[in-house]
Design a protein around this motif. Structure first.
Motif, PDB file in Angstrom:
ATOM      1  N   ARG A  17       0.825  -1.206   0.000  1.00 31.42           N
ATOM      2  CA  ARG A  17       0.000   0.000   0.000  1.00 31.42           C
ATOM      3  C   ARG A  17       0.858   1.255   0.000  1.00 31.42           C
ATOM      4  N   GLN A  18       1.949   1.276   0.785  1.00 29.62           N
ATOM      5  CA  GLN A  18       2.836   2.432   0.821  1.00 29.62           C
ATOM      6  C   GLN A  18       3.484   2.656  -0.529  1.00 29.62           C
ATOM      7  N   GLN A  19       3.901   1.575  -1.163  1.00 29.81           N
ATOM      8  CA  GLN A  19       4.496   1.715  -2.486  1.00 29.81           C
ATOM      9  C   GLN A  19       3.484   2.253  -3.485  1.00 29.81           C
ATOM     10  N   SER A  20       2.223   1.794  -3.388  1.00 32.76           N
ATOM     11  CA  SER A  20       1.185   2.286  -4.291  1.00 32.76           C
ATOM     12  C   SER A  20       0.931   3.778  -4.073  1.00 32.76           C
ATOM     13  N   PHE A  21       0.883   4.220  -2.802  1.00 34.27           N
ATOM     14  CA  PHE A  21       0.683   5.638  -2.501  1.00 34.27           C
ATOM     15  C   PHE A  21       1.846   6.469  -3.020  1.00 34.27           C
ATOM     16  N   GLY A  22       3.044   5.956  -2.870  1.00 35.24           N
ATOM     17  CA  GLY A  22       4.224   6.660  -3.370  1.00 35.24           C
ATOM     18  C   GLY A  22       4.193   6.813  -4.881  1.00 35.24           C
TER      19      GLY A  22
END
Length: 398
Positions: free
Chosen positions: A58-63
């Motif tokens: 999820r963090q990678q997707s937000f980034g």
């Protein structure tokens, strides 16, 4: 019919057998078996894993979303700058536009407060009609107290003869109204709705309306002060000069210069011959300026400083009230020399005139300071009222 023992086993045993068979089937099929949607949802939700990998996803997707947004913003900005360049808007104008936008954002909280008072305060009477044209409107700022007739300031706003609007004087109007002074902010036709003669005519008509009708709003028709800022200072000074000339010639008039107790000019330009090149270099190009001023042949008529050299106008100058000019020493929109040379010309014509120079103040700084703290103007108005009161008392005693 006889049931087999297998079919007659309890439900709990059947469930255990089904579960065992499912596990065997999963082992048999291995990686060739497709997971069910529910199984996939459980894995993604993190219920079947404790290593924290879903949160990282999820963090990678937000980034990635942030990166895409930044890239698109940069692309749009770069294309906008390229488009402005093709249209002939150079880097200098772009940086000034950005600086102006930042400046406007910093001023926005104060402007919102003033705008709220302008639209909702009971002390503001907006858009009173004084003439037959759509822009012939004025705003009145009424003091909260109603004891006796109040002094009146007629204010003509600036705006480079193109974007002038009566609401520009709302901060000044509210401040003076709190000090027991009525303020009338005049609107007038801007270019290209009208040229300079139309603007001067509108200003004169607005002043006439105030002189003849202000008593109905609690104002004293014998204590009226005329004030203009920037282009409004030029327009109002022209209107004042025209009225003085008409009176000196004995022409029919609807208001008298004698009703104007003083004239306040803020950051004004009073000699068009000296300003045309300056404005051209500042972005108000010669062709536009000449169109506004009705050609270079009209410069003398609409340059009060130049008109004072005419002997016929000098006779009319004797009718002019006390003139006080304000200017900032760091004004680049209209140079401070414009007010200085006009003061010298007025004094040479034996007109009572003085110059108040604000050190380090720009064109906008001066107007904001005078609007927020109009101390000199208030002091002059109330001191003249006090001196008049003292004079009347002495006359009664004698």
């Amino acid at each position: 019919m006889q049931l087999s023992p297998e079919r007659c086993r309890p439900m709990s045993e059947n469930r255990e057998a089904w579960s065992a068979n499912s596990e065997e089937m999963e082992l048999l099929h291995g990686s060739n078996r497709l997971s069910s949607p529910e199984h996939v949802r459980r894995r993604v939700s993190g219920n079947s894993s404790e290593d924290g990998s879903p949160r990282i996803c999820r963090q990678q997707s937000f980034g990635r979303d942030i990166g895409h947004a930044a890239a698109e913003t940069y692309l749009i900005t770069r294309l906008s700058f390229n488009l402005l360049g093709y249209l002939g808007v150079g880097y200098r104008w772009i940086t000034r536009l950005l600086a102006l936008a930042c400046y406007a954002m910093l001023l926005m909280p104060g402007f919102l407060q003033v705008a709220y008072l302008y639209f909702f305060s009971s002390q503001v009477r907006r858009s009173i009609v004084y003439g037959g044209h759509p822009r012939n409107r004025l705003d009145l700022y009424i003091p909260p107290t109603s004891d006796g007739l109040k002094p009146v300031v007629v204010f003509v706003t600036g705006g480079a003869w193109i974007i002038g609007y009566k609401a520009w004087g709302s901060l000044l109007g509210l401040q003076l109204a709190e000090r027991d002074i009525i303020v009338a902010c005049l609107d007038y036709r801007n270019f290209p709705q009208g040229t300079i003669s139309d603007m001067v005519s509108d200003a004169a008509q607005g002043i006439s309306f105030v002189c003849n009708n202000i008593s109905a709003f609690g104002g004293d028709p014998n204590r009226i002060y005329l004030m203009g800022q920037s282009a409004g200072a030029h327009i109002s000074s022209c209107a004042l000069f025209e009225q003085a000339i008409k009176e000196s010639r004995g022409e029919s008039i609807s208001w008298s210069v004698s009703q104007i107790k003083a004239y306040f000019g803020l950051s004004g330009g009073y000699n068009l011959f000296n300003l045309v090149e300056h404005f051209h270099n500042r972005g108000l190009y010669r062709s536009i300026f000449l169109s506004i001023m009705e050609g270079e042949e009209s410069f003398k008529q609409f340059s009060p400083e130049v008109r004072l050299k005419d002997l016929n106008v000098r006779k009319a100058a004797a009718l002019l009230p006390h003139i006080i000019l304000f200017h900032g020493s760091a004004d680049y929109s209209i140079p401070p020399e414009a007010s200085k040379t006009f003061t010298d010309a007025l004094q040479a014509a034996e007109v009572k005139a003085e110059l108040v120079m604000y050190k380090g103040k720009t064109h906008t700084d001066l107007f904001l300071q005078v609007s927020k703290q109009p101390l000199k103007i208030i002091f002059y108005i109330h001191s003249s009222m006090l001196s008049k009161h003292i004079t009347n008392c002495i006359a009664r005693i004698l």
